[in-house]
Motif scaffolding. Structure first.
Motif, PDB file in Angstrom:
ATOM      1  N   LYS A   3      -3.271  -3.545   4.566  1.00 29.10           N
ATOM      2  CA  LYS A   3      -4.568  -3.701   5.225  1.00 29.10           C
ATOM      3  C   LYS A   3      -4.419  -3.915   6.728  1.00 29.10           C
ATOM      4  CE  LYS A   3      -6.902  -5.530   1.169  1.00 29.10           C
ATOM      5  NZ  LYS A   3      -7.559  -6.675   0.553  1.00 29.10           N
ATOM      6  N   MET A   4      -3.281  -4.441   7.153  1.00 27.26           N
ATOM      7  CA  MET A   4      -3.060  -4.703   8.578  1.00 27.26           C
ATOM      8  C   MET A   4      -2.444  -3.507   9.306  1.00 27.26           C
ATOM      9  SD  MET A   4      -1.709  -8.627   8.309  1.00 27.26           S
ATOM     10  CE  MET A   4      -1.468  -8.777  10.059  1.00 27.26           C
ATOM     11  N   ALA A   5      -1.987  -2.524   8.574  1.00 28.63           N
ATOM     12  CA  ALA A   5      -1.316  -1.364   9.174  1.00 28.63           C
ATOM     13  C   ALA A   5      -2.326  -0.430   9.834  1.00 28.63           C
ATOM     14  CB  ALA A   5      -0.542  -0.607   8.103  1.00 28.63           C
ATOM     15  N   ASP A   6      -1.874   0.247  10.872  1.00 30.51           N
ATOM     16  CA  ASP A   6      -2.712   1.266  11.514  1.00 30.51           C
ATOM     17  C   ASP A   6      -2.892   2.468  10.595  1.00 30.51           C
ATOM     18  OD1 ASP A   6      -2.952  -0.256  13.812  1.00 30.51           O
ATOM     19  OD2 ASP A   6      -1.202   0.662  14.750  1.00 30.51           O
ATOM     20  N   GLU A   7      -1.853   2.788   9.850  1.00 29.60           N
ATOM     21  CA  GLU A   7      -1.886   3.905   8.910  1.00 29.60           C
ATOM     22  C   GLU A   7      -1.155   3.491   7.645  1.00 29.60           C
ATOM     23  OE1 GLU A   7      -0.351   7.586  10.473  1.00 29.60           O
ATOM     24  OE2 GLU A   7      -1.040   7.096  12.490  1.00 29.60           O
ATOM     25  N   ALA A   8      -1.556   4.075   6.519  1.00 32.59           N
ATOM     26  CA  ALA A   8      -0.881   3.820   5.249  1.00 32.59           C
ATOM     27  C   ALA A   8      -0.851   5.119   4.456  1.00 32.59           C
ATOM     28  CB  ALA A   8      -1.607   2.730   4.456  1.00 32.59           C
ATOM     29  N   TYR A   9       0.260   5.357   3.776  1.00 33.61           N
ATOM     30  CA  TYR A   9       0.434   6.571   2.993  1.00 33.61           C
ATOM     31  C   TYR A   9       0.911   6.198   1.600  1.00 33.61           C
ATOM     32  CZ  TYR A   9       0.221   8.936   7.483  1.00 33.61           C
ATOM     33  OH  TYR A   9      -0.180   9.398   8.701  1.00 33.61           O
ATOM     34  N   CYS A  10       0.363   6.842   0.609  1.00 33.56           N
ATOM     35  CA  CYS A  10       0.783   6.612  -0.770  1.00 33.56           C
ATOM     36  C   CYS A  10       1.996   7.492  -1.059  1.00 33.56           C
ATOM     37  CB  CYS A  10      -0.354   6.949  -1.728  1.00 33.56           C
ATOM     38  SG  CYS A  10       0.096   6.692  -3.469  1.00 33.56           S
ATOM     39  N   VAL A  11       3.062   6.885  -1.580  1.00 31.59           N
ATOM     40  CA  VAL A  11       4.253   7.667  -1.925  1.00 31.59           C
ATOM     41  C   VAL A  11       4.348   7.931  -3.415  1.00 31.59           C
ATOM     42  CG1 VAL A  11       5.620   7.024   0.093  1.00 31.59           C
ATOM     43  CG2 VAL A  11       5.731   5.628  -1.968  1.00 31.59           C
ATOM     44  N   GLY A  12       3.366   7.513  -4.165  1.00 36.40           N
ATOM     45  CA  GLY A  12       3.361   7.794  -5.586  1.00 36.40           C
ATOM     46  C   GLY A  12       2.898   6.613  -6.414  1.00 36.40           C
ATOM     47  N   PRO A  13       2.984   6.751  -7.732  1.00 36.03           N
ATOM     48  CA  PRO A  13       2.547   5.694  -8.641  1.00 36.03           C
ATOM     49  C   PRO A  13       3.489   4.492  -8.613  1.00 36.03           C
ATOM     50  CG  PRO A  13       3.520   7.498  -9.878  1.00 36.03           C
ATOM     51  CD  PRO A  13       3.460   7.937  -8.442  1.00 36.03           C
TER      52      PRO A  13
END
Length: 90
Positions: A3-13
């Motif tokens: 939540k504090m990151a400028d960007e977030a990416y999902c790398v999978g389950p």
């Protein structure tokens, strides 16, 4: 932390073999993000020389030891030789 990151990416389950330990998937997300460097954190891929090499292959800096150092420290005999050559007692 997400939540504090400028960007977030999902790398999978959730299962790590399908996400954080999947080098191809992590590399895909790194390319998507445009990252220039990666700090692997602790565990997962932080001591994986294949990951360090994969980053080098795509021109992304691995924030940590190079692949050769990872390999050397992971090999007990090699790490003992390095320590002896450096004058470290064990």
């Amino acid at each position: 932390h997400v939540k504090m990151a400028d960007e977030a990416y999902c790398v999978g389950p959730a299962p790590s073999l399908q996400s954080y330990l999947n080098i191809d998937k992590v590399i895909e997300v790194i390319k998507e993000s445009g990252a220039e460097a990666v700090h692997p954190g602790y565990g997962f891929l932080s001591e994986n020389r294949d990951f360090a090499n994969a980053l080098k292959d795509i021109g992304v800096e691995f924030v940590g030891p190079d692949a050769e150092a990872i390999w050397s420290m992971g090999d007990k005999i090699m790490s003992m030789r390095i320590a002896q050559e450096a004058g470290v007692s064990y």
